[in-house]
Structures are given as C-alpha cells and as structure tokens.
Design a protein around this motif. Structure first.
Motif, short mmCIF file in Angstrom:
data_model
loop_
_atom_site.label_atom_id
_atom_site.label_comp_id
_atom_site.label_asym_id
_atom_site.label_seq_id
_atom_site.Cartn_x
_atom_site.Cartn_y
_atom_site.Cartn_z
N PHE A 384 -8.38 12.04 -18.59
CA PHE A 384 -8.53 11.20 -17.40
C PHE A 384 -7.60 11.72 -16.31
N ALA A 385 -8.15 12.10 -15.17
CA ALA A 385 -7.32 12.48 -14.01
C ALA A 385 -7.45 11.38 -12.95
N GLY A 386 -6.33 11.03 -12.33
CA GLY A 386 -6.35 9.96 -11.34
C GLY A 386 -6.26 8.58 -11.95
N PHE A 387 -5.63 8.47 -13.14
CA PHE A 387 -5.51 7.20 -13.86
C PHE A 387 -4.67 6.21 -13.04
N LYS A 388 -5.20 4.97 -12.89
CA LYS A 388 -4.53 3.95 -12.07
C LYS A 388 -4.17 2.70 -12.86
N ASN A 389 -4.37 2.72 -14.18
CA ASN A 389 -4.05 1.58 -15.03
C ASN A 389 -4.85 0.34 -14.63
N GLU A 390 -6.13 0.53 -14.34
CA GLU A 390 -7.00 -0.58 -14.02
C GLU A 390 -7.82 -0.98 -15.25
N GLU A 391 -8.29 -2.19 -15.26
CA GLU A 391 -8.91 -2.75 -16.47
C GLU A 391 -10.12 -1.95 -16.95
N ASP A 392 -10.99 -1.54 -16.04
CA ASP A 392 -12.18 -0.81 -16.46
C ASP A 392 -11.83 0.57 -17.03
N LYS A 441 9.82 9.95 -23.55
CA LYS A 441 9.50 9.04 -22.45
C LYS A 441 8.15 8.40 -22.71
N ARG A 442 8.11 7.08 -22.70
CA ARG A 442 6.88 6.36 -22.99
C ARG A 442 6.69 5.21 -22.01
N THR A 443 5.42 4.83 -21.89
CA THR A 443 5.11 3.61 -21.14
C THR A 443 3.98 2.90 -21.86
N VAL A 444 3.91 1.60 -21.71
CA VAL A 444 2.90 0.80 -22.40
C VAL A 444 2.04 0.10 -21.36
N VAL A 445 0.72 0.21 -21.52
CA VAL A 445 -0.20 -0.51 -20.64
C VAL A 445 -1.06 -1.41 -21.52
N SER A 446 -1.37 -2.59 -21.03
CA SER A 446 -2.10 -3.57 -21.82
C SER A 446 -3.36 -4.01 -21.10
N SER A 447 -4.35 -4.36 -21.90
CA SER A 447 -5.62 -4.86 -21.37
C SER A 447 -5.67 -6.37 -21.50
N SER A 448 -6.29 -7.00 -20.53
CA SER A 448 -6.46 -8.46 -20.59
C SER A 448 -7.70 -8.85 -21.38
N THR A 449 -8.52 -7.86 -21.76
CA THR A 449 -9.79 -8.14 -22.43
C THR A 449 -9.72 -7.92 -23.94
N CYS A 452 -5.06 -5.30 -27.78
CA CYS A 452 -4.29 -4.10 -28.11
C CYS A 452 -3.67 -3.57 -26.84
N SER A 453 -2.78 -2.63 -27.01
CA SER A 453 -2.14 -1.96 -25.88
C SER A 453 -2.29 -0.46 -26.07
N PHE A 454 -2.04 0.27 -24.98
CA PHE A 454 -2.09 1.72 -25.02
C PHE A 454 -0.69 2.27 -24.74
N VAL A 455 -0.22 3.09 -25.66
CA VAL A 455 1.08 3.74 -25.48
C VAL A 455 0.84 5.11 -24.88
N LEU A 456 1.45 5.36 -23.73
CA LEU A 456 1.33 6.64 -23.05
C LEU A 456 2.62 7.42 -23.25
N THR A 457 2.52 8.55 -23.93
CA THR A 457 3.68 9.40 -24.21
C THR A 457 3.60 10.64 -23.34
N GLU A 458 4.62 10.86 -22.53
CA GLU A 458 4.59 12.00 -21.61
C GLU A 458 4.56 13.31 -22.38
N GLN A 459 3.71 14.22 -21.94
CA GLN A 459 3.58 15.51 -22.60
C GLN A 459 4.77 16.41 -22.27
N VAL A 460 5.46 16.85 -23.33
CA VAL A 460 6.55 17.82 -23.21
C VAL A 460 6.39 18.83 -24.31
N ASN A 461 7.00 19.99 -24.16
CA ASN A 461 6.92 21.01 -25.20
C ASN A 461 7.62 20.55 -26.47
#
Length: 466
Positions: A384-392, A441-449, A452-461
């Motif tokens: 996904f490019a241009g991810f905005k953390n929107e519900e859809d 480095k991580r961030t968590v985004v959650s859905s209202s629908t 569950c939640s999605f854990v986003l882990t930054e890509q590093v070597n």
C-alpha cells in the motif's frame, strides 16, 4: 569534497563526455545538458532552415535528411529544423523540429508550430510500407514523437512506414490528435501514449506487441491481434473526458486484456466495470442475492495476471468493494500494489449507474464482502502506497490478510513520508503481549468495524521482528 573536485567529470575531453552519454538511454542522456556548460556543448544543435514548394515534397526531402542524420555516426547528436510549407491559404505553415539521435538506434523528435492560436484536429495513421527503399530507417529501433501536429502528421506517417525494424514507439502531448491507427510488423513490441488530451479513438494491430502503456483521458481503445501482450498500463488520470461513456467499449477493452500478466489500472475504471454488471444483472436478480452473483458470474477471468497495480486518488467503500470483486477474477495473482495519490483522477461515476450508487442492497456490509471473496491462493506480496489509516484501507487490509493464504508480506508506505512498514494483524486480546516482544519502532492502528488491530513495524535492515 570541494566544488572544483566534485566537477572533475565535466572537465573531461568532449570525446569522453560523448562516449559517457552514448552509454545511457536517450531521454536520460538529453538531461545532461542541464549539468554544466561543458555538458551542454555536446548538445549544441546544428540549425537547418528548409523551405518547400509543397507538403509532399517536404515529406520526401525531410525523410532523406533524417535518414542521413540518423546514419551519420554513433555519437549522440542534435539537429534543429525550421520548415516552411505553403498551404492553400495566404499564410504559409511553419513548424520547428528538434531531432535528437542517441547511440542505441533511438530517435527523439520534438515538434512545435510558429502559430498556435488554434488547434487543428487530425488523425494519425501509422502503417509499415510493403517495399524497402534507400531512404528507409533500417536501423531505427526506438522512436519518441513529442507534440506532433496536423502539419507534421504526413511526415510522421511517412517516417513510420520506413522504420522496418522499429521495436518501440512513444507519442507524447500531441494536441489536436483525435484518432491513432497503428498497424505494425513483427518487430514492434512496445507502444506508449502519454497526455494526448483530445484523443477519442486508439486502434492497434500489432501481432507481437508485448507492452502497451497509456496515460490520459479514456478513449475508445481497440487492441486487435495482440496475442503476445504481457504488460498494460491504463492510467486514466483525466477521467472519461467530454465524450459519452460507452459500457460496451469498456467491457471490450478489459476482455482484450484477459491474457496479460502485468496490469496497472485506474481504480475508477474497475469501479465502472463492476457497475456494468450491477446494471446488467439488476433486471435478472433480486437485490438480496445480487451481491453474490456479482462475485461469482464475471464473464471472463484474468487467469494469467501475476501483478496488479491499482491507482486512484482515494480508497472509499465502493472502490474497496470493486477491487475486492475484481480480485475474484485474478486466480493466479502474486503481487498487488495499491497506490493512493491525489494526483490520480477519481471521476464522478457514470450517470448510467447513478441510480444504484447509494442502494444498500447492491453494496454489502463488510462481513458479507469478506465472506463472498475468493481465496487468493497465490498472492505473495501486498504493498500500500499513500496509506492514510482510514477505515476502508484497514478493512481492505483485513480482507487481504484473511484471503491470501500464502502471503509473505504486507507493506504500507505512509502518505506523510517515505517510510515503509510491515503489517501484522493482532487480535485485541493479544495486542499488549505482542507489541512488547521487541524494541523496533512500531505503531498500532485499530479498526472500528473489526475486533482486531494492525501492528505496523518500520522496515529496517536485519529486523529480527519480521
């Protein structure tokens, strides 16, 4: 490093600079003229003023001159023409042509007119000649035509007819051109059309065409006898234009692409594609079961498609569901790229389907979409490019993670920067335990629908958490 030592390359003899330029593609090579005076001197044009007594004479003579120019020597060269051609009116036609020749049997022709107050519409017919003559461009393999006008169309047609081994053609920013008709021989493999804003119809008959890239307004596109086609781009950033929308043209176009392996397509066209079936089936099926029919009764499948790039300015419920529906027809898809960027057009839906736009029975709730979606048995990578953390966006991610049973990675690139993050879906009950396992480095985004939640882990070597 100081400025003097940083520009040592520019101080090399011109012969060496010419050799360096000859090693890179022509369009990239031309850009070296902006680096410094020394580089610019390589591209100093030789100016030729030509005045002809008829359009036919100008075409013949210009072809001879271009053939001589092309065969002169291998180093990159630039030639500038000023051409005056009489017409039936009192005022003669005058246009300029900058010809840039590369070292790899490629040629860039950039046209411009002296008087551009009005645009004359024209059609461009490109066909190979049956006979070979002494002025044929027998070595030319790549041709790039920019800003072709009505005045230059006869010359361009004659030039193409003499390119007996041409492999690649690009047409760019040709104002006034409404119809392109291309017939090509067995050498022709790549055709690119970019930003020809008044184009209405494009017809290609090329039995060995492998790559077709198009960007601009949606014309009527007919691909005839193109059985070797592999890679197609339909970047319809300018929407449908001012012409009347034709459902049959869209279906015919997509049907002609069913055997390709790589497809880049504007999301709104897939949306219209699904609406066509809604419109067709609405009279055959009751609303409650129509959603399942849409998912199961697509007329043809894209069984050879390996890579799909979906591009649009946004991802809403209707675009999400139409993409999910289209994925049901891509049985062997391996790579999916979703690119959300405001530069891509997202036109108003076709009026034909507007009456069903907000019909709740046609666009299902998410759980029904998910249950009717097919398994994606070969999908390996989602990006996904241009991810905005929107519900859809989150719901589409959830659907893909659920249906892609051999998925190796889902990666999102945030719209705010260029960082890339690997996505993992975690049930709410396990979220706290999982996120404490490493220090990346991580961030968590959650859905209202969904629960569950999605854990986003930054890509590093060497990230041990992947």
């Amino acid at each position: 490093m100081d400025e003097e030592s940083a520009d040592l390359v520019s101080d090399l003899p011109q012969e060496i600079l010419q050799h360096i330029v000859s090693l890179i593609p022509l369009e990239e090579a031309v850009r070296t003229s902006t680096l410094s005076t020394q580089w610019r001197s390589i591209w100093t044009p030789f100016l030729v003023n030509l005045e002809f007594d008829s359009n036919e004479t100008s075409t013949k003579q210009l072809n001879k001159i271009m053939a001589t120019f092309l065969n002169s020597h291998n180093a990159p060269q630039l030639l500038k023409f000023s051409l005056t051609i009489p017409n039936k009116l009192e005022k003669n036609d005058q246009f300029f042509l900058v010809a840039t020749k590369g070292a790899h049997k490629d040629l860039l022709l950039n046209f411009s007119e002296q008087n551009k107050d009005t645009t004359t519409h024209f059609n461009l017919v490109l066909e190979p000649t049956e006979t070979i003559n002494s002025t044929t461009f027998s070595s030319l393999k790549t041709l790039h035509l920019r800003s072709v006008t009505n005045i230059a169309s006869n010359f361009v047609s004659a030039l193409f007819s003499n390119c007996s081994v041409l492999e690649s053609l690009k047409l760019e920013n040709c104002m006034g051109m409404q119809d392109i008709n291309v017939k090509a021989n067995r050498f022709f493999e790549k055709f690119i059309v970019v930003d020809c804003k008044e184009l209405v119809r494009l017809t290609i008959c090329a039995p060995h065409l492998k790559t077709f890239w198009y960007r601009g307004v949606l014309p009527i596109i007919q691909l005839k006898n193109s059985t070797h086609l592999v890679d197609v781009t339909l970047n319809l950033k300018d929407g449908n234009g001012e012409k009347e929308f034709d459902c049959e043209d869209v279906l015919s176009l997509l049907a002609s692409l069913k055997d390709i392996e790589v497809l880049t397509i504007s999301g709104w066209l897939l949306e219209v594609y699904i609406y066509i079936y809604i419109y067709i089936l609405v009279s055959l099926t009751n609303f409650n079961s129509l959603c399942c029919v849409i998912f199961e009764k697509l007329e043809f499948k894209f069984n050879k498609l390996k890579e799909l790039r979906w591009i649009d300015s946004l991802l809403n419920k209707h675009k999400r569901d139409s993409l999910a529906c289209f994925l049901n027809s891509t049985t062997f898809l391996e790579y999916l790229f979703v690119n959300i960027d405001e530069k891509y057009c997202s036109p108003i839906p076709c009026p034909l389907f507007h009456q069903y736009w907000h019909e709740p029975h046609l666009w299902m709730d998410y759980q029904m979409v998910k249950s009717n979606a097919s398994q994606l048995n070969h999908l390996k990578i989602v990006n996904f490019a241009g991810f905005k953390n929107e519900e859809d966006e989150l719901l589409l991610m959830d659907l893909l993670l659920h249906k892609a049973i051999v998925l190796k990675a889902m990666i999102v690139s945030l719209s705010t920067d260029n960082s890339s993050w690997v996505v993992t879906k975690i049930p709410q009950s396990q979220l706290s335990k999982t996120t404490l396992k490493c220090h990346s480095k991580r961030t968590v985004v959650s859905s209202s629908t969904i629960d569950c939640s999605f854990v986003l882990t930054e890509q590093v070597n060497n990230d041990s958490c992947l």
